[in-house]
Design a protein around this motif. Structure first.
Motif, short mmCIF file in Angstrom:
data_model
loop_
_atom_site.label_atom_id
_atom_site.label_comp_id
_atom_site.label_asym_id
_atom_site.label_seq_id
_atom_site.Cartn_x
_atom_site.Cartn_y
_atom_site.Cartn_z
N GLU A 11 0.82 -1.21 0.00
CA GLU A 11 0.00 0.00 0.00
C GLU A 11 0.86 1.26 0.00
OE1 GLU A 11 -2.78 -0.49 3.25
OE2 GLU A 11 -4.15 -1.58 1.93
N ASN A 12 2.00 1.17 -0.67
CA ASN A 12 2.93 2.29 -0.73
C ASN A 12 3.94 2.00 -1.83
OD1 ASN A 12 5.58 3.62 0.02
ND2 ASN A 12 4.19 4.62 1.46
N PHE A 13 4.05 2.89 -2.81
CA PHE A 13 4.96 2.65 -3.92
C PHE A 13 6.42 2.68 -3.50
CE2 PHE A 13 1.89 4.20 -7.51
CZ PHE A 13 1.02 3.16 -7.22
N SER A 28 6.18 3.44 -9.99
CA SER A 28 5.10 4.34 -10.41
C SER A 28 4.87 4.23 -11.92
CB SER A 28 5.44 5.79 -10.06
OG SER A 28 5.49 5.95 -8.67
N LYS A 41 -8.30 2.54 -13.34
CA LYS A 41 -7.47 2.99 -12.23
C LYS A 41 -7.40 1.85 -11.22
CE LYS A 41 -7.75 6.68 -9.22
NZ LYS A 41 -8.30 7.91 -8.71
N PHE A 43 -5.36 1.99 -8.36
CA PHE A 43 -5.10 2.54 -7.04
C PHE A 43 -5.70 3.92 -6.90
CE2 PHE A 43 -1.49 -0.32 -7.70
CZ PHE A 43 -1.43 -1.00 -6.50
N ASP A 44 -6.22 4.21 -5.72
CA ASP A 44 -6.50 5.59 -5.32
C ASP A 44 -5.24 6.05 -4.62
OD1 ASP A 44 -9.15 5.94 -6.20
OD2 ASP A 44 -9.91 4.82 -4.47
N ARG A 45 -4.70 7.15 -5.07
CA ARG A 45 -3.42 7.61 -4.54
C ARG A 45 -3.61 8.82 -3.63
NH1 ARG A 45 -3.03 5.62 -9.56
NH2 ARG A 45 -1.11 4.65 -10.31
N SER A 46 -2.84 8.82 -2.53
CA SER A 46 -2.70 10.01 -1.69
C SER A 46 -1.21 10.16 -1.45
CB SER A 46 -3.46 9.85 -0.37
OG SER A 46 -2.76 8.99 0.50
N VAL A 50 -1.39 4.34 -0.89
CA VAL A 50 -2.21 4.03 -2.05
C VAL A 50 -3.17 2.93 -1.61
CG1 VAL A 50 -0.54 4.72 -3.80
CG2 VAL A 50 -0.49 2.40 -2.94
N ARG A 51 -4.38 3.01 -2.10
CA ARG A 51 -5.41 2.02 -1.78
C ARG A 51 -5.93 1.45 -3.08
NH1 ARG A 51 -3.83 2.16 2.91
NH2 ARG A 51 -4.70 3.50 4.50
N THR A 53 -8.46 0.21 -5.79
CA THR A 53 -9.84 0.45 -6.19
C THR A 53 -10.52 -0.92 -6.28
OG1 THR A 53 -9.27 0.25 -8.53
CG2 THR A 53 -9.16 2.47 -7.57
#
Length: 90
Positions: A11-13, A28, A41, A43-46, A50-51, A53
């Motif tokens: 859950e993290n690139f 990435s 899509k 992943f939802d990225r912040s 990343v989460r 979809t």
């Protein structure tokens, strides 16, 4: 697929890149390429995480099966190329 599955698990690139000994930019880039190829899509990225979809969760399930099959393919083919590996032990 290995990059995608590792990113999904971490859950993290950046952590995925560390686990795979790759630059974060490669992770990435490969995820973006896969998303473009699939047209969804994954992943939802912040900035922090990343989460997956819903499409990403489906892709994880299917990619896991593919990776298992690739591993089986490698084992089966390599054992055929190595007669000692395919013959029974005495």
């Amino acid at each position: 697929m290995e990059i995608f599955l590792t990113a999904a698990r971490e859950e993290n690139f950046s952590r995925a890149a560390e686990a795979l000994f790759l630059p974060q930019s490669v992770v990435s880039e490969q995820i973006g390429r896969l998303e473009r190829e699939l047209g969804v899509k994954l992943f939802d990225r912040s900035h922090r995480a990343v989460r997956l979809t819903s499409e990403g969760r489906t892709a994880v399930d299917l990619a896991s099966v593919v990776m298992r099959d690739v591993g089986r393919l490698r084992r089966e083919v390599s054992s055929q190329g190595n007669p000692a590996a395919s013959s029974p032990s005495p």
